[in-house]
Scaffold this motif. Structure first.
Motif, short mmCIF file in Angstrom:
data_model
loop_
_atom_site.label_atom_id
_atom_site.label_comp_id
_atom_site.label_asym_id
_atom_site.label_seq_id
_atom_site.Cartn_x
_atom_site.Cartn_y
_atom_site.Cartn_z
N PRO A 48 0.82 -1.21 0.00
CA PRO A 48 0.00 0.00 0.00
C PRO A 48 0.86 1.26 0.00
O PRO A 48 1.81 1.39 0.76
CB PRO A 48 -0.80 -0.12 1.31
CG PRO A 48 0.06 -0.97 2.19
CD PRO A 48 0.83 -1.90 1.28
N LEU A 49 0.53 2.17 -0.89
CA LEU A 49 1.20 3.47 -0.98
C LEU A 49 0.16 4.56 -0.81
O LEU A 49 -0.85 4.56 -1.50
CB LEU A 49 1.88 3.64 -2.34
CG LEU A 49 2.94 2.62 -2.73
CD1 LEU A 49 3.40 2.85 -4.16
CD2 LEU A 49 4.11 2.68 -1.77
N ASP A 50 0.40 5.46 0.10
CA ASP A 50 -0.50 6.58 0.32
C ASP A 50 -0.19 7.65 -0.72
O ASP A 50 0.91 8.21 -0.74
CB ASP A 50 -0.30 7.13 1.73
CG ASP A 50 -1.24 8.28 2.06
OD1 ASP A 50 -1.99 8.74 1.17
OD2 ASP A 50 -1.22 8.72 3.22
N PRO A 51 -1.15 7.96 -1.59
CA PRO A 51 -0.89 8.96 -2.63
C PRO A 51 -0.53 10.33 -2.06
O PRO A 51 0.09 11.14 -2.75
CB PRO A 51 -2.21 9.05 -3.40
CG PRO A 51 -2.98 7.84 -3.03
CD PRO A 51 -2.49 7.39 -1.70
N ALA A 52 -0.88 10.59 -0.81
CA ALA A 52 -0.55 11.88 -0.19
C ALA A 52 0.86 11.92 0.36
O ALA A 52 1.33 12.98 0.80
CB ALA A 52 -1.55 12.18 0.93
N SER A 53 1.57 10.81 0.34
CA SER A 53 2.95 10.78 0.85
C SER A 53 3.86 11.59 -0.06
O SER A 53 3.61 11.72 -1.26
CB SER A 53 3.46 9.34 0.90
OG SER A 53 2.79 8.61 1.87
N PRO A 54 4.95 12.10 0.51
CA PRO A 54 5.92 12.83 -0.33
C PRO A 54 6.50 11.93 -1.43
O PRO A 54 6.65 10.72 -1.23
CB PRO A 54 7.01 13.23 0.66
CG PRO A 54 6.39 13.14 2.01
CD PRO A 54 5.33 12.08 1.91
N GLN A 55 6.81 12.54 -2.53
CA GLN A 55 7.35 11.80 -3.68
C GLN A 55 8.57 10.97 -3.29
O GLN A 55 8.71 9.83 -3.72
CB GLN A 55 7.70 12.77 -4.80
CG GLN A 55 8.31 12.11 -6.01
CD GLN A 55 8.62 13.12 -7.09
OE1 GLN A 55 8.00 14.17 -7.17
NE2 GLN A 55 9.58 12.80 -7.93
#
Length: 160
Positions: free
Chosen positions: A91-98
């Motif tokens: 799972p990757l949070d789209p709001a996380s920093p690039q």
């Protein structure tokens, strides 16, 4: 005597249990959000189509698939589709920093990412990682089967 439901066997995978529920109550509401709702039959169909598509892109037992989706019906389709393909999801949070997303993708070496984002994290690390999006691949999904066999997915695999 009242009917007492039997507990499901512990050896069944979650995607198989979901498929059983979809067969029993296809028109029942499976999930809803403030903007979308989906029946068990529709969720099962979309997850099966995604699973076929993911398998064509290298997903399967002992493989990882990155999921970069907001909490939504699409996320449910993604999780279930990855499990039906036999893979494990990251799972990757789209709001996380690039930088954080790039680091996770580099470390996991997932061969494919499921996203609804136009600026797919796959492009951030410069890898030839296919980005699978239901919205971008609607025509491709229409050509794949609505049903998937779970016979080659077992509890001993990385996913479970």
């Amino acid at each position: 005597m009242p009917h007492v439901p039997r507990p499901e066997p512990l050896h069944r995978c979650v995607h198989a249990l979901f498929a059983d529920q979809a067969r029993r109550t296809p028109q029942a509401l499976a999930a809803c959000s403030s903007t979308e709702s989906i029946t068990y039959a529709a969720l099962e169909r979309r997850a099966n189509q995604l699973a076929h598509h993911l398998r064509r892109h290298g997903a399967g037992p002992e493989r990882l698939v990155a999921l970069c989706l907001e909490r939504s019906v699409d996320m449910l389709v993604g999780v279930l589709g990855v499990l039906k393909a036999g893979a494990a999801y990251v799972p990757l949070d789209p709001a996380s920093p690039q930088g954080r997303l790039s680091f996770i993708l580099e470390q996991t070496r997932a061969p494919v990412i499921v996203t609804c984002r136009a600026d797919s994290p796959a492009t951030w690390i410069g890898a030839p990682m296919p980005a699978v999006s239901e919205h971008d691949h609607a025509a491709a999904f229409a050509r794949v089967h609505d049903y998937i066999e779970a016979g080659d997915v077992y509890q001993a695999h990385l996913t479970f």
